[in-house]
Write a protein that holds these residues in place. Sequence first.
Motif, PDB file in Angstrom:
ATOM      1  N   GLU A 153      65.855   6.268  50.044  1.00  0.00           N
ATOM      2  CA  GLU A 153      65.860   7.078  48.831  1.00  0.00           C
ATOM      3  C   GLU A 153      65.246   6.342  47.648  1.00  0.00           C
ATOM      4  O   GLU A 153      65.564   6.641  46.496  1.00  0.00           O
ATOM      5  CB  GLU A 153      67.283   7.529  48.513  1.00  0.00           C
ATOM      6  N   ARG A 208      73.743  10.674  60.128  1.00  0.00           N
ATOM      7  CA  ARG A 208      73.331   9.891  58.960  1.00  0.00           C
ATOM      8  C   ARG A 208      74.006  10.439  57.696  1.00  0.00           C
ATOM      9  O   ARG A 208      74.418  11.592  57.641  1.00  0.00           O
ATOM     10  CB  ARG A 208      71.821   9.966  58.762  1.00  0.00           C
ATOM     11  N   LYS A 209      74.057   9.606  56.700  1.00  0.00           N
ATOM     12  CA  LYS A 209      74.552  10.037  55.387  1.00  0.00           C
ATOM     13  C   LYS A 209      73.581  11.051  54.788  1.00  0.00           C
ATOM     14  O   LYS A 209      72.366  10.891  54.886  1.00  0.00           O
ATOM     15  CB  LYS A 209      74.679   8.822  54.469  1.00  0.00           C
ATOM     16  N   GLU A 210      74.112  12.080  54.171  1.00  0.00           N
ATOM     17  CA  GLU A 210      73.260  13.078  53.546  1.00  0.00           C
ATOM     18  C   GLU A 210      72.565  12.490  52.329  1.00  0.00           C
ATOM     19  O   GLU A 210      73.151  11.708  51.579  1.00  0.00           O
ATOM     20  CB  GLU A 210      74.082  14.301  53.133  1.00  0.00           C
ATOM     21  N   SER A 211      71.324  12.879  52.137  1.00  0.00           N
ATOM     22  CA  SER A 211      70.553  12.371  51.009  1.00  0.00           C
ATOM     23  C   SER A 211      71.132  12.881  49.701  1.00  0.00           C
ATOM     24  O   SER A 211      71.624  14.004  49.599  1.00  0.00           O
ATOM     25  CB  SER A 211      69.083  12.796  51.124  1.00  0.00           C
ATOM     26  N   THR A 212      71.053  12.040  48.681  1.00  0.00           N
ATOM     27  CA  THR A 212      71.528  12.420  47.360  1.00  0.00           C
ATOM     28  C   THR A 212      70.560  13.417  46.738  1.00  0.00           C
ATOM     29  O   THR A 212      69.347  13.275  46.858  1.00  0.00           O
ATOM     30  CB  THR A 212      71.643  11.179  46.454  1.00  0.00           C
ATOM     31  N   GLU A 235      61.103  13.394  51.814  1.00  0.00           N
ATOM     32  CA  GLU A 235      62.504  13.130  52.134  1.00  0.00           C
ATOM     33  C   GLU A 235      62.602  12.344  53.432  1.00  0.00           C
ATOM     34  O   GLU A 235      62.223  12.830  54.489  1.00  0.00           O
ATOM     35  CB  GLU A 235      63.284  14.443  52.255  1.00  0.00           C
ATOM     36  N   ALA A 287      64.899  10.117  56.270  1.00  0.00           N
ATOM     37  CA  ALA A 287      66.249  10.077  56.834  1.00  0.00           C
ATOM     38  C   ALA A 287      66.963   8.827  56.347  1.00  0.00           C
ATOM     39  O   ALA A 287      66.383   7.739  56.281  1.00  0.00           O
ATOM     40  CB  ALA A 287      66.192  10.087  58.360  1.00  0.00           C
ATOM     41  N   SER A 288      68.226   8.985  55.985  1.00  0.00           N
ATOM     42  CA  SER A 288      68.996   7.873  55.448  1.00  0.00           C
ATOM     43  C   SER A 288      69.192   6.780  56.501  1.00  0.00           C
ATOM     44  O   SER A 288      69.312   7.061  57.698  1.00  0.00           O
ATOM     45  CB  SER A 288      70.350   8.369  54.952  1.00  0.00           C
TER      46      SER A 288
END
Length: 858
Positions: free
Chosen positions: A225, A344-348, A369, A371-372
């Motif tokens: 990110e 994975r953690k969702e993107s902010t 975007e 992937a985290s």
Amino acid sequence: MALVDVTKSCLDSITQISEHIEGAVVYLDAGSTESFQFIGAFPLLLNHGVRAICSLENMSSLDAAVDWNADSDPDRKVVVVTSRLLSDAHRYILRCLGTHLAVRCCTIFTSISEMAHSAYPDSPLGPDAFHEYESLLVQDYEELVKKGEKKPIQPGVSNFKDNIDLGDEGWSGLSPSEEGSTARDSYGENLIAETEVGQNLVVSVCHFPMIMCPLSPRVFVLPSEGSVAEAYLSAKHEVALSPGLPSLSTGLPSDGDDIPPGATLTANFLYHFAAKMDLKLEIFSLGDLSKTMGKMLTDMSSLYDVGRRKRSAGLLLVDRTLDLLTPCCHGDSLIDRVFSSVPRKESTAFYAHIKTSQSQLKQGPSNLERASLDVQIPLAKILSEEDCKIDNFRLLESIEAFLCGWDSNNSASQILDLSNLKNKIYNEKLPQLENELLRGSLVTTENFRGTPYLEALLDRKTKEGTLLVKKWLQEALRLENILNVKARPGFATKSELQAMTKALAKSQSSLLKNKGIIQLAVAALAALDESHSSRWEAFSNAEKILSVSAEDTSQSLAVQIGDFINKSALLGLHGQKNGKLGAAQGVLSFQDALHLMISGYILAGENFPTAGNDGPFSWQEEQLLKDSIVEAILENPSIAKLKFLHGLMEELETNLNRIKSEESKKESSDQINIDDLDDDQWGNWGDEDVDDTNSSKEKVYDDMQLKLELRDRVDNLFKFLHKLSSLKSRNIPLKDGALDSDNNFTGDPYASRGLLYKLLKRVLGKNDVPGLEYHSSTVGQLFKSGFRRFGLAQAKPSLADQNIILVFVGGINGVEVREAQEALSESGRPDIEMILGGTTLLTPDDMLDLLLGKSSYF
């Protein structure tokens, strides 16, 4: 002792700014949080006197209440660490200052250099970007304070809400939905009453380049990110595949105005990374975008590195588009399996500044975007027991008994409510709560402080990696004196790993002490789970079949691709009829078949170089593939949710539902007994036939129009596949065949390698590499031209002469990390230290998203 250690350099960079962060509330954006998690920076920050570590995007006025070091003045000093452009982070920084009204000193550390800010397209900042931003931030903050002072203070409401409006200057304001919690409340009001707002705010902006995610001391990727990873690597044109991939290397000179922003940001990052590592780079590049970055790095080195004594190192830049097959395939790597299996953690939800060019507005969002890298390891599946659920229901039963005795008149309704609550917790809340509270991360501080677990697993195959995890678990159990767990010698099985992990996590002290190995063991268990491993193995076997077919004839390869498409479509249709939308274990979906078709077309382009511009297969072979795809989508539109069908899915679903309803009506009408019809009804049949004929013509026309539109979409899909099959002929470095990406599944262990392995083998063996360009600095060119006059021209330096080699690719995976290490060990050069870096960590699903998904130009 190792000379280079990326993790240690990152931690040393934090120590160098200890004066700035001491006694401060530190705000990290999503990219910086990801980076600091990988390097294990949070204990170090607290050791340097940080009062609190908070999220920049999810900030609150209560952040300063979490005080780990209470010696400093409350809420006077704020430090922001961001991996984004200042223009993108501005709204969040301003909201932070508007919430902490007692702040007198704000220091901002950004990973984007001042030069990169000024060179970035559509940037509102000029050459003196940091000073310009300091004055802009102070002006906006003072304006914000004035607006807040005009409004009376109301209980429970912040005076500074919704006052950030800088759209005229190209900065984005915060929408009300982004303002976060309504708890900016009495704590913030007390600060307003006790301090004079907005007086003597001192803002300073500094460059902090060491924001990266080290997977090991010598392997790193960029934060998912951060602005560098999210920036486009190619503009939309004929030779571009995806904004997240470089364009094809045609060898044509690039225009300065056409340089993608990702190249500018990456070149600046690499320059400052080398400076922090105290390295003077000899730059080599392979691929058009890499050459552009090499020239930019050379120009920067010529300007700023004259007279400075540093260790010499070689930098090898490689375009990812020179080898798309390796990251598309499901190779034998435990880390690749883990990242593909674990959620994975969702993107902010981060919003860039509004000011963009008209061309960017037409093409859509300017950021990609990724992937985290922060995986969410499902610890709840291992650590949660049935006893926990029993205890929860015992608690509810106790509360129920208490309420019955407290108020016997209303006990009936309360008992009913509690029974409903019990059912709700059992069905929904309890699993959700367990998943939220019992989620682990692949990286913990123990990874680099003690046993380097992740580093040891990074270049391991699946069986070797799971066996290593088993040995770590056995050692941890021995140290904890837990001897009642039996394990067989040899390869690790899922049941053995699960039993040892549960035994090690049974007590809280053991769980906390061995958190790192437990989390890695649960991640390995997730990768070995039948639902994930069967799909991975099915993919791997199918890719082997394609490789063998590619060595035969184009007809054989086309038949295999068509077979995968037809089987997946048939199984998907069968699953739909049975009410099962997901693919069965070990069965590939239709989308997976399209993924295999990508690999098949790349293999066809490499093995059948004489194929024409119309593709590697004959017209008849390709037409059969097109017909199979069209029929599969018409029969079951839900199986192909990809970008090339965007805007057509609703019509396809409606058409399918209409066909089903007509079939059901026809079946019901056939059951009508002809003897039940009266003679009077025969006279109306002619009129009904006319109406049915008209309606049928309209339906036929609608069906034909929909099929034509779908065929156009599928034709465009195959034009894109033709572009992939022409990678070898259109990429100049691959044309002569010296760096062919041989089929990755043949029996020869040396032939089943990716491009990076073959490139490093040739480079370290001091063999010529076609298309590899050396970038000489301006000073070096002057010296060479002077020596050349006297017949003393120096030979071009070799990358193998360097003791430190930094290889940077536009995305790497675990298989390439292992192959790079193997190439180095096989070269017989133990004196060489190699650092491998990439824009991101690529899984096969990430590649499908880049080529056919929402991140594709197609």
